[in-house]
Design an enzyme around this catalytic site. Structure first.
Site, PDB file in Angstrom:
ATOM      1  N   CYS A   1     -10.473  -2.793  -4.801  1.00 40.14           N
ATOM      2  CA  CYS A   1      -9.556  -3.869  -5.185  1.00 40.14           C
ATOM      3  C   CYS A   1     -10.326  -5.065  -5.745  1.00 40.14           C
ATOM      4  O   CYS A   1      -9.899  -5.679  -6.732  1.00 40.14           O
ATOM      5  CB  CYS A   1      -8.687  -4.293  -4.011  1.00 40.14           C
ATOM      6  SG  CYS A   1      -7.449  -3.049  -3.585  1.00 40.14           S
TER       7      CYS A   1
ATOM      8  N   ASN B   1       0.839  -1.186   0.000  1.00 38.95           N
ATOM      9  CA  ASN B   1       0.000   0.000   0.000  1.00 38.95           C
ATOM     10  C   ASN B   1       0.879   1.243   0.000  1.00 38.95           C
ATOM     11  O   ASN B   1       1.960   1.267   0.589  1.00 38.95           O
ATOM     12  CB  ASN B   1      -0.998   0.000   1.166  1.00 38.95           C
ATOM     13  CG  ASN B   1      -0.377  -0.094   2.537  1.00 38.95           C
ATOM     14  OD1 ASN B   1       0.593  -0.818   2.756  1.00 38.95           O
ATOM     15  ND2 ASN B   1      -0.954   0.622   3.494  1.00 38.95           N
ATOM     16  N   ILE B   2       0.399   2.266  -0.704  1.00 37.46           N
ATOM     17  CA  ILE B   2       1.134   3.523  -0.845  1.00 37.46           C
ATOM     18  C   ILE B   2       0.144   4.652  -0.560  1.00 37.46           C
ATOM     19  O   ILE B   2      -0.772   4.894  -1.355  1.00 37.46           O
ATOM     20  CB  ILE B   2       1.720   3.671  -2.267  1.00 37.46           C
ATOM     21  CG1 ILE B   2       2.601   2.463  -2.605  1.00 37.46           C
ATOM     22  CG2 ILE B   2       2.484   4.983  -2.398  1.00 37.46           C
ATOM     23  CD1 ILE B   2       2.954   2.338  -4.079  1.00 37.46           C
ATOM     24  N   GLU B   3       0.311   5.293   0.589  1.00 39.85           N
ATOM     25  CA  GLU B   3      -0.628   6.340   0.994  1.00 39.85           C
ATOM     26  C   GLU B   3      -0.203   7.713   0.472  1.00 39.85           C
ATOM     27  O   GLU B   3       0.919   7.897   0.006  1.00 39.85           O
ATOM     28  CB  GLU B   3      -0.742   6.373   2.520  1.00 39.85           C
ATOM     29  CG  GLU B   3      -1.353   5.109   3.070  1.00 39.85           C
ATOM     30  CD  GLU B   3      -1.525   5.115   4.567  1.00 39.85           C
ATOM     31  OE1 GLU B   3      -2.202   4.213   5.073  1.00 39.85           O
ATOM     32  OE2 GLU B   3      -0.992   6.011   5.260  1.00 39.85           O
TER      33      GLU B   3
ATOM     34  N   GLU C   1      -2.991  -4.569  -3.232  1.00 38.58           N
ATOM     35  CA  GLU C   1      -3.522  -5.433  -4.273  1.00 38.58           C
ATOM     36  C   GLU C   1      -3.501  -4.731  -5.627  1.00 38.58           C
ATOM     37  O   GLU C   1      -3.072  -5.296  -6.644  1.00 38.58           O
ATOM     38  CB  GLU C   1      -4.961  -5.859  -3.947  1.00 38.58           C
ATOM     39  CG  GLU C   1      -5.094  -6.616  -2.641  1.00 38.58           C
ATOM     40  CD  GLU C   1      -5.408  -5.728  -1.441  1.00 38.58           C
ATOM     41  OE1 GLU C   1      -4.707  -4.697  -1.228  1.00 38.58           O
ATOM     42  OE2 GLU C   1      -6.349  -6.047  -0.699  1.00 38.58           O
TER      43      GLU C   1
ATOM     44  N   CYS D   1      -3.948   0.733  -2.772  1.00 37.63           N
ATOM     45  CA  CYS D   1      -3.841  -0.488  -1.977  1.00 37.63           C
ATOM     46  C   CYS D   1      -2.775  -1.418  -2.541  1.00 37.63           C
ATOM     47  O   CYS D   1      -2.426  -1.353  -3.711  1.00 37.63           O
ATOM     48  CB  CYS D   1      -5.180  -1.224  -1.976  1.00 37.63           C
ATOM     49  SG  CYS D   1      -6.530  -0.298  -1.211  1.00 37.63           S
TER      50      CYS D   1
ATOM     51  N   CYS E   1     -10.415  -4.448  -0.222  1.00 39.82           N
ATOM     52  CA  CYS E   1     -11.504  -3.467  -0.221  1.00 39.82           C
ATOM     53  C   CYS E   1     -12.345  -3.634  -1.492  1.00 39.82           C
ATOM     54  O   CYS E   1     -11.987  -4.384  -2.408  1.00 39.82           O
ATOM     55  CB  CYS E   1     -10.936  -2.047  -0.126  1.00 39.82           C
ATOM     56  SG  CYS E   1     -10.180  -1.443  -1.660  1.00 39.82           S
TER      57      CYS E   1
END
Length: 147
Positions: free
Chosen positions: A103, A51-53, A64, A62, A100
């Site tokens: 995804c 995940n990369i915020e 995935e 996300c 989620c």
């Protein structure tokens, strides 16, 4: 091999290991929730993702989807399974992390929901496997547009 699944126990554990390693690359300074994924293509290639915020939140990606977008960006579009691990920050994985809705929809775009396997793991020994259809029973995908 567990009944009804297309992967061996060793293949499942290898995917989980790759997902755990990918989780270490998580960029999650806001939620402090680290997720890793390992996407298995039908050609045998594995694409890790984390995940990369983003401070603006909506550009967050996300694990995935990171794995899927990496694969698709190099021309791979046929997939067998994905392993997902996630938990609050730290080395220990304390809970299962389910995909989620966004995804699940991305998976629906590229995978056969009847056979694509989603592995959600806490460890190499603690995991569950479901088909994408289990997660998205009435999913909308490319086949809906070809009728």
């Amino acid at each position: 091999m567990k009944e009804g699944y297309i992967m061996t126990e060793n293949q499942i554990k290898e995917l989980i290991k790759i997902a755990v390693a990918a989780r270490k690359n998580s960029y999650s300074p806001y939620s402090h929730y680290q997720v890793g994924a390992a996407l298995l293509a039908t050609n045998g290639q594995v694409f890790p993702g984390c995940n990369i915020e983003n401070a603006a939140y909506t550009p967050t990606n996300c694990a995935e989807r990171t794995a899927f977008f990496k694969a698709v960006s190099v021309g791979v579009r046929d997939f067998t399974a994905i392993a997902i691990v996630g938990s609050p920050e730290g080395d220990e994985i304390t809970q299962c992390s389910y995909p989620c809705g966004v995804c699940r929809q991305v998976m629906m775009e590229f995978c056969n929901p009847e056979v694509f396997q989603v592995i959600v793991a806490r460890s190499l020994e603690e995991y569950e496997i479901r088909t994408l259809k289990d997660f998205l029973p009435e999913g909308f995908g490319p086949a809906n547009l070809n009728q």
